[in-house]
Scaffold this active site. Structure first.
Site, mmCIF file in Angstrom:
data_model
loop_
_atom_site.group_PDB
_atom_site.id
_atom_site.type_symbol
_atom_site.label_atom_id
_atom_site.label_comp_id
_atom_site.label_asym_id
_atom_site.label_seq_id
_atom_site.Cartn_x
_atom_site.Cartn_y
_atom_site.Cartn_z
ATOM 1 N N ARG A 145 -5.607 69.292 -60.010
ATOM 2 C CA ARG A 145 -5.996 69.394 -58.608
ATOM 3 C C ARG A 145 -7.299 68.638 -58.397
ATOM 4 N NH1 ARG A 145 -1.621 70.103 -57.625
ATOM 5 N NH2 ARG A 145 -0.555 71.774 -56.507
ATOM 6 N N GLU B 214 -7.058 65.438 -49.185
ATOM 7 C CA GLU B 214 -5.814 64.674 -49.129
ATOM 8 C C GLU B 214 -5.247 64.700 -47.710
ATOM 9 O OE1 GLU B 214 -3.168 66.137 -52.152
ATOM 10 O OE2 GLU B 214 -4.494 65.543 -53.787
ATOM 11 N N HIS C 151 -0.563 61.715 -54.627
ATOM 12 C CA HIS C 151 -0.072 63.040 -55.011
ATOM 13 C C HIS C 151 1.463 63.037 -55.105
ATOM 14 C CE1 HIS C 151 -1.229 67.580 -54.895
ATOM 15 N NE2 HIS C 151 -0.243 67.348 -55.742
#
Length: 354
Positions: free
Chosen positions: A267, A296, A315
């Site tokens: 993360r 993000e 991601h």
């Protein structure tokens, strides 16, 4: 959840987009379970395992009512409502749903963001898809290590400039090098397995320190600086929790030997991005392969976008065409465990949120 384990009237609602054949596989797994699935209420997938679906999709007012009526009638949900924390909070408040299978491996972040009450956290069980993504994430992590060792960023830059350097630069051997994996859960262990097949020596960290086959040394977080001193590459797989917030700070990057390759598939909150940029600029980190970020989508103003020794991935490293099938299989396994009164696998910790 004792009251639904042996119920002959257990109802499962599919809250996210899912292929019809996988819905049928869930129905076939236990004919005594009612499975509610109304595809017209769900946004179409834009790509395999697009759990949130097309953002342009809109339900009519009547469809919205039907969607929530379906979910509130269920004991078990496959996916968070609307695949977000707000949907989770709304269904938790309804009181009936007692187990939700999340699509994400790091579902704890959404559970935390939902701000559920202590009573709701005690009543509602959320299971993650941890492990389903282990292989694609591990493959991506090893790609990052190889990119760093084989200087592919420089090759790409030279190719773009049509530049053939007069002096060729040697690359580093992966075999015999030292890898540190922070977070030796399923993703970390799979990363270690692949790394060993390429001849790497692997050490790593684990919250509860226990020996792991093929891993030379396992420590807790306090022992991380000692591991980093000999590391040629570091792969982070840790989830985002209050205990991992900015774990990779200036002191930790300073503990690395110059030229370390850094990969993050855990993360973004685990990394202090300012400290990482400093480490990249001073040579402590020679290359960073990043699939996750503190914010993000990564803001367009972030210097990470343009850094010559950084690979930015949106991601997406966990995605594969097999993901929906694997998560459905995980759900079916847990459904069988639920019906048998056995503990569910990969339950999100309601205290640490991982």
């Amino acid at each position: 959840m004792m009251n639904i384990m042996t119920s002959s009237n257990l109802t499962v609602a599919i809250a996210v987009p899912l292929e019809a054949e996988l819905v049928e596989s869930i129905r076939a797994a236990d004919p005594a379970v009612t499975v509610l699935y109304e595809p017209e209420l769900l946004p179409p997938e834009r790509f395999p395992a697009d759990h949130a679906g097309d953002p342009a999709f809109r339900r009519s007012e009547a469809q919205e009512d039907r969607y929530w009526e379906m979910l509130r009638s269920a004991d078990v949900l496959y996916g968070f409502p609307n695949e977000n924390a707000a949907g989770l909070a709304a269904i938790a408040a309804s009181g009936k749903v007692q187990w939700i299978q999340a699509m994400a491996a790091g579902a704890g972040g959404a559970v935390k963001a939902a701000n559920l009450s202590a009573a709701e956290l005690q009543r509602l069980t959320v299971t993650s898809s941890a492990g389903v993504h282990a292989l694609p994430l591990a493959e991506f992590a090893l790609m990052g290590v190889l990119n760093g060792f084989k200087r592919t960023a420089e090759l790409a830059a030279n190719q773009s400039a049509r530049h053939w350097p007069e002096v060729r630069t040697p690359v580093r051997l992966v075999s015999g090098s030292n890898l540190v994996v922070t977070g030796l859960g399923e993703i970390g262990v799979e990363t270690a397995r692949l790394a060993r097949t390429m001849g790497m020596n692997v050490s790593g960290t684990k919250r509860r320190v226990t020996p792991i086959d093929g891993v030379d040394r396992v420590t807790d977080t306090a022992g991380l600086p000692g591991l980093l001193a000999a590391a040629d590459a570091v792969v982070n797989t840790l989830p985002g929790t209050p205990y991992t917030e900015k774990l990779f700070n200036a002191d930790v990057f300073a503990a690395m030997k110059p030229g370390t390759v850094f990969v993050n598939v855990g993360r973004g909150s685990v990394v202090d991005e300012d400290a990482l940029l400093e480490a990249l600029d001073n040579g402590q980190v020679s290359y960073a392969c990043l699939d996750v970020f503190a914010v993000e989508p990564l803001p367009v103003t972030s210097p990470l976008w343009a850094h010559p020794n950084v690979l930015v991935s949106p991601h997406s490293s966990a995605l594969s065409s097999a993901e929906n099938r694997l998560i459905a299989g995980r759900f079916i396994e847990n459904l069988g465990r639920l019906r048998a009164g056995a503990p569910l696998l990969h339950v999100v910790d309601p205290v640490h949120f991982y």
